[in-house]
Design a protein around this motif. Structure first.
Motif, short mmCIF file in Angstrom:
data_model
loop_
_atom_site.label_atom_id
_atom_site.label_comp_id
_atom_site.label_asym_id
_atom_site.label_seq_id
_atom_site.Cartn_x
_atom_site.Cartn_y
_atom_site.Cartn_z
N THR A 210 0.86 -1.18 0.00
CA THR A 210 0.00 0.00 0.00
C THR A 210 0.89 1.23 0.00
O THR A 210 1.83 1.34 0.81
CB THR A 210 -0.92 0.02 1.23
N ARG A 214 -2.75 9.64 -1.25
CA ARG A 214 -4.18 9.60 -1.56
C ARG A 214 -4.44 10.45 -2.80
O ARG A 214 -3.75 11.44 -3.06
CB ARG A 214 -5.03 10.13 -0.40
N GLN A 259 -3.69 14.46 -7.00
CA GLN A 259 -2.90 13.89 -5.91
C GLN A 259 -3.07 14.76 -4.68
O GLN A 259 -3.01 15.99 -4.76
CB GLN A 259 -1.43 13.83 -6.32
N TYR A 297 -9.13 7.73 -3.07
CA TYR A 297 -8.62 6.37 -2.99
C TYR A 297 -7.14 6.38 -2.62
O TYR A 297 -6.44 7.40 -2.76
CB TYR A 297 -8.81 5.64 -4.33
N THR A 298 -6.69 5.24 -2.15
CA THR A 298 -5.29 5.01 -1.81
C THR A 298 -4.71 3.99 -2.78
O THR A 298 -5.36 3.00 -3.10
CB THR A 298 -5.17 4.48 -0.37
N PHE A 299 -3.51 4.24 -3.26
CA PHE A 299 -2.86 3.30 -4.16
C PHE A 299 -2.50 2.01 -3.41
O PHE A 299 -1.96 2.04 -2.31
CB PHE A 299 -1.56 3.90 -4.70
N ALA A 300 -2.76 0.88 -4.04
CA ALA A 300 -2.33 -0.40 -3.49
C ALA A 300 -2.08 -1.36 -4.65
O ALA A 300 -2.79 -1.34 -5.65
CB ALA A 300 -3.38 -0.97 -2.55
N CYS A 301 -1.04 -2.18 -4.52
CA CYS A 301 -0.74 -3.23 -5.49
C CYS A 301 -0.65 -4.54 -4.72
O CYS A 301 0.22 -4.70 -3.86
CB CYS A 301 0.58 -2.95 -6.20
N SER A 323 -2.72 -0.02 -8.66
CA SER A 323 -3.00 1.41 -8.66
C SER A 323 -3.66 1.80 -9.98
O SER A 323 -3.36 1.22 -11.02
CB SER A 323 -1.70 2.20 -8.48
N SER A 375 2.66 -0.94 -12.40
CA SER A 375 1.89 0.00 -11.59
C SER A 375 2.71 0.52 -10.41
O SER A 375 2.67 1.71 -10.08
CB SER A 375 0.62 -0.69 -11.09
N THR A 379 3.75 4.41 -9.69
CA THR A 379 3.40 5.06 -8.43
C THR A 379 4.63 5.64 -7.75
O THR A 379 4.60 6.75 -7.21
CB THR A 379 2.69 4.06 -7.51
#
Length: 575
Positions: A210, A214, A259, A297-301, A323, A375, A379
């Motif tokens: 994560t 945001r 962002q 949203y929050t970036f997560a892979c 993401s 991704s 990010t």
């Protein structure tokens, strides 16, 4: 303006759709009814999978815990490969007609444009590099198509409450407005999103990374002079120190991603009175707009360790998440569905053994890892985590304006491409030398064709929807060759042969020489421009074998019946 006060628009009908709960006869059966395939989740992935299976003549029960389409635009960028899949499913024309087509992206740093790029620089493709189309349209068009198919039993307000795995099947407990019932399945496909109930109920999880940042999505309705392109800003004056992304959608709606930084409060940032100043800073104080939808949203892979768990198979966000920059989520999910559909169908129809389903996990886990890698790199570039990282990024951006080498280092989200499954166990190794990208494991390339009568068309429109396809490049009569290849394939799987003439005046196929051919038959088209011959590095006699999902699995300069049969057996995971 509050979001609820936004004026009605073309998409209002899709956003207001409600699908009624209908009691199924399965709920009144004295014992759980057994179905071949049950799909959980009627989003883009579950609907695409259901339609594909129905086209393979496999009955499907599709269950969704809600009664509506997605709330808000959500996924909006659908790639060329996904559009080609939608063509196979019978919805591509409708998607493209409504969507905003685009091929060009622009990258800005502070006040200046650094460069532009074309995602589809070579001509001769039916579909654009991307369309932008709100997810509720995509789901709505797929749901309309599913409603036309008698083999799809789509049940709304059915919530999965328990999952029991057995050696020969799965038992589901479903909650409905009229109480619970039990349902059995030979196989279950879990397409129920990033918070998958099926994943939780069988004790599995997704793990990964994560990112501490945001982003705000704001869908804005306005009349604007901007072209249908992807615009990405690093550190613009109107949003200093952060990044911004702009996309055009249908109905005069524009997607803007801001962002925000890790410390931003999602609930505060979603308030219209806090969104409006950000939008005005980008557009100008005099531009009139209304707010349609917003989300933070929050970036997560992340992904599951394995996409197959016995008779339960996971696809889309239920299996993996990335993401959003790069449009890899929905596109990879639809490609999961296409990979899974033919394999499930062939296993259920007795054309292949259980081992074929293991290759679904291997291939799509590979694709997920590729998407996560791209991704995560994007990010890290967009959101540098240290001052040194930011200095390196900004120096790269400065160089990119005048130096092409630096542009290869700029990463505003490497846009979605289909995975080339180079290490797939279903591939047959080349025995001859070929140039170009169409190696075993790659997706087939489209191109313009004409029939012998002169009607214009496209190659991928001629490829089989439900079986294998052999692309045979030929100038002379190939009737005997076709007959031998079809006989070699007859006991294995449907095979359609597409004869690609490499010039306009050639001998016709000798129909009398075909004998007892497979029901799929053959089609003759003309590569009048020679574009397909170049893309496939083809000479007379060159043959490509395509899987039902249009991935190349073998190719030859001259295909013998024995080689074709061996390649088809390998592509069916039969040894």
């Amino acid at each position: 303006m509050p979001l609820s006060d936004a004026p009605a628009r073309d998409g209002a009908e899709f956003q207001s759709r409600r699908y009624p709960y209908v009691r199924s006869p399965d709920q009144d059966a004295p014992a759980p009814v057994r179905r071949p395939v049950v799909i959980i989740g009627a989003g883009p992935v579950g609907l695409a999978l259901a339609i594909d299976l129905a086209q393979h003549q496999v009955p499907v029960v599709l269950l969704d815990n809600d009664d509506c389409l997605s709330n808000g635009s959500r996924a909006i960028c659908f790639a060329k490969r996904t559009l080609e899949i939608f063509d196979r499913l019978g919805v591509g024309d409708r998607m493209v007609a409504k969507g905003v087509s685009w091929n060009t992206g622009r990258v800005f740093f502070r006040k200046e444009q650094l460069y532009a790029f074309d995602l589809q620089p070579d001509p001769g493709h039916e579909r654009p590099a991307f369309i932008n189309l709100q997810q509720y349209y995509v789901e709505g068009f797929l749901a309309d198509r599913a409603a036309q198919m008698p083999l799809i039993d789509l049940r709304w307000h059915n919530t999965v409450a328990a999952v029991e795995l057995h050696g020969d099947g799965v038992t589901l407990t479903m909650d409905t407005p009229e109480g619970p019932y039990r349902l059995q399945a030979d196989y279950v496909a879990a397409c129920d999103g990033s918070r998958s109930a099926v994943r939780r109920l069988i004790g599995q999880e997704s793990t990964g990374r994560t990112f501490r940042d945001r982003f705000l999505i704001a869908d804005v309705k306005m009349k604007a002079p901007f072209p249908a392109e992807r615009w990405f800003w690093f550190d613009p004056e109107f949003h200093p120190g952060q990044s911004v992304l702009l996309h055009r959608q249908p109905d005069d709606v524009w997607r803007i991603d801001f962002q925000l930084g890790w410390e931003a409060d999602p609930e505060v940032e979603k308030r219209p009175e806090n969104i409006a100043p950000r939008v005005r800073a980008l557009l100008g104080a005099d531009v009139e707009f209304t707010l349609e939808w917003a989300s933070v949203y929050t970036f997560a892979c992340q992904r599951m360790a394995a996409f197959r768990h016995g008779r339960v198979l996971f696809a889309g966000d239920a299996a993996h998440g990335v993401s959003p920059f790069g449009a890899r989520g929905a596109n990879s999910g639809v490609q999961d569905a296409e990979n899974l559909a033919w394999k499930l169908a062939f296993v259920l129809q007795g054309r292949a053994g259980d081992a074929l389903l293991d290759t679904y996990g291997a291939e799509r886990e590979f694709a997920a890892d590729e998407n996560i890698r791209h991704s995560a790199r994007a990010t890290d570039f967009i959101t540098p985590k240290s001052e040194i990282s930011r200095l390196f990024r900004d120096a790269t951006l400065d160089l990119a304006k005048n130096h092409a080498f630096a542009r290869t280092l700029v990463n505003s989200g490497r846009l979605s491409l289909p995975a080339t499954l180079v290490d797939s166990a279903l591939n047959t190794r080349d025995m001859a030398t070929f140039a170009g990208r169409l190696v075993p494991g790659a997706t087939a390339a489209d191109g313009p064709v004409a029939t012998d009568g002169g009607a214009a068309g496209w190659l991928l429109r001629e490829v089989s929807n439900v079986g294998f396809t052999a692309l045979l490049f030929a100038d002379g009569d190939v009737g005997q060759t076709i007959a031998r290849l079809q006989r070699a394939a007859a006991a294995l799987a449907p095979l359609k042969i597409v004869v690609i003439r490499t010039r306009l005046t050639t001998a016709p196929v000798d129909a009398s020489a075909l004998g007892a051919s497979s029901p799929a038959g053959e089609t003759v088209v003309v590569d009048a421009e020679g574009l397909l011959a170049r893309r496939y590095d083809a000479t007379p006699g060159t043959t490509y074998l395509l899987r039902p999902d249009q991935h190349v699995c073998a190719r030859w300069r001259t295909a013998s019946p024995e080689a074709l049969r061996a390649a088809m057996r390998r592509a069916l995971a039969a040894r």
